[in-house]
Motif scaffolding. Structure first.
Motif, short mmCIF file in Angstrom:
data_model
loop_
_atom_site.label_atom_id
_atom_site.label_comp_id
_atom_site.label_asym_id
_atom_site.label_seq_id
_atom_site.Cartn_x
_atom_site.Cartn_y
_atom_site.Cartn_z
N GLN A 1 1.07 -1.23 0.12
CA GLN A 1 -0.13 0.07 0.12
C GLN A 1 0.92 1.07 0.15
N VAL A 2 0.62 2.20 -0.96
CA VAL A 2 1.05 3.56 -1.19
C VAL A 2 0.30 4.63 -0.37
N GLN A 3 0.96 5.55 0.40
CA GLN A 3 0.21 6.60 0.60
C GLN A 3 0.86 7.76 0.25
N LEU A 4 0.11 8.94 -0.26
CA LEU A 4 0.67 10.28 -0.76
C LEU A 4 0.02 11.16 0.00
N VAL A 5 0.83 11.96 0.66
CA VAL A 5 0.62 13.24 1.44
C VAL A 5 1.12 14.61 0.95
N GLU A 6 -0.16 15.25 0.54
CA GLU A 6 0.58 16.73 0.04
C GLU A 6 0.27 17.84 1.02
N SER A 7 1.27 18.59 0.91
CA SER A 7 1.08 20.02 1.86
C SER A 7 1.53 21.11 1.01
N GLY A 8 1.20 22.31 1.66
CA GLY A 8 1.82 23.67 1.28
C GLY A 8 1.00 24.52 0.50
N SER B 1 4.56 20.19 -1.42
CA SER B 1 5.19 18.91 -1.24
C SER B 1 4.61 17.68 -1.22
N CYS B 2 4.96 16.68 -1.86
CA CYS B 2 4.06 15.41 -1.61
C CYS B 2 4.91 14.41 -1.14
N ALA B 3 4.84 13.71 -0.09
CA ALA B 3 5.74 12.57 0.78
C ALA B 3 5.04 11.28 0.41
N ALA B 4 5.50 10.35 -0.17
CA ALA B 4 5.29 9.12 -0.37
C ALA B 4 5.90 8.15 0.73
N SER B 5 5.05 7.29 0.86
CA SER B 5 5.50 6.20 1.83
C SER B 5 4.67 4.79 1.64
N GLY B 6 5.20 3.67 2.16
CA GLY B 6 4.55 2.49 2.12
C GLY B 6 5.47 1.74 1.24
N SER B 7 4.81 0.65 0.55
CA SER B 7 5.53 -0.36 -0.25
C SER B 7 5.77 0.29 -1.68
N ILE B 8 6.82 0.91 -2.05
CA ILE B 8 7.08 1.74 -2.89
C ILE B 8 8.14 0.96 -4.05
N SER C 1 -1.25 3.40 -10.40
CA SER C 1 -1.21 4.80 -10.46
C SER C 1 -1.65 5.07 -9.11
N TYR C 2 -1.10 5.92 -8.11
CA TYR C 2 -1.60 6.37 -6.93
C TYR C 2 -1.92 7.81 -6.74
N TRP C 3 -2.92 8.24 -5.87
CA TRP C 3 -3.22 9.55 -5.82
C TRP C 3 -3.44 9.98 -4.25
N GLY C 4 -2.78 11.40 -4.02
CA GLY C 4 -3.11 11.88 -2.89
C GLY C 4 -4.46 12.35 -2.51
N GLN C 5 -4.68 13.05 -1.44
CA GLN C 5 -5.85 13.61 -1.19
C GLN C 5 -6.28 14.95 -1.72
N GLY C 6 -5.07 15.74 -1.98
CA GLY C 6 -4.96 16.88 -2.48
C GLY C 6 -5.01 18.19 -2.02
N THR C 7 -4.53 19.16 -2.28
CA THR C 7 -4.31 20.25 -1.24
C THR C 7 -4.81 21.66 -2.18
N GLN C 8 -5.43 22.34 -1.30
CA GLN C 8 -6.13 23.64 -2.05
C GLN C 8 -5.39 24.91 -2.30
N VAL C 9 -5.16 25.38 -3.38
CA VAL C 9 -4.36 26.60 -3.99
C VAL C 9 -5.53 27.67 -4.34
N THR C 10 -5.51 28.52 -3.43
CA THR C 10 -6.45 29.73 -3.90
C THR C 10 -5.53 30.96 -4.17
N VAL C 11 -5.61 31.61 -5.34
CA VAL C 11 -4.91 32.80 -5.78
C VAL C 11 -6.13 33.94 -6.00
N SER C 12 -5.78 34.89 -4.99
CA SER C 12 -7.11 35.92 -4.85
C SER C 12 -6.43 37.05 -4.12
N SER C 13 -7.06 38.42 -4.49
CA SER C 13 -6.46 39.39 -3.70
C SER C 13 -7.55 39.98 -2.74
#
Length: 115
Positions: A1-8, A21-28, A103-115
């Motif tokens: 099992q592979v886990q992907l954790v996004e941040s930032g 950043s995206c850190a992968a762990s598990g059976s890679i 193919s493995y996916w992370g949960q996602g991280t929100q990026v908002t560009v706004s003034s």
């Protein structure tokens, strides 16, 4: 099992910068590439950039010259440095790890560009 954790992700003004950043762990094993995708509200998920295990990278035209993808093999981590951000870059950014089997996916991280 592979886990992907996004941040930032977060809120940034137009012209600003963020580093994901995206850190992968598990059976890679048998990894061929890692990538960043994004999905804006009401739109399909789209590729932003990817990087192979040998370090070759590819960027979609809409981020060329503004985003940089990099990888730390020792940490099983992939980064996306985003500069000169625009409101149209607003989206959930997803990390993808591609192997010869799956193919493995992370949960996602929100990026908002706004003034």
């Amino acid at each position: 099992q592979v886990q992907l954790v996004e941040s930032g992700g977060g809120l940034v003004q137009p012209g600003g910068s963020l580093r994901l950043s995206c850190a992968a762990s598990g059976s890679i094993s048998s990894v061929t590439s890692m990538a960043w995708y994004r999905q804006a509200p009401g739109k399909q998920r789209e590729l932003v950039a990817h990087i192979t295990m040998s370090g070759r990278h590819y960027y979609e035209d809409f981020v060329k010259g503004r985003f940089t993808i990099s990888r730390d093999n020792a940490k099983n981590t992939v980064y996306l440095q985003m500069s000169n951000l625009r409101p149209e870059d607003t989206a959930v950014y997803y990390c993808n790890l591609h192997t010869i089997v799956k193919s493995y996916w992370g949960q996602g991280t929100q990026v908002t560009v706004s003034s």
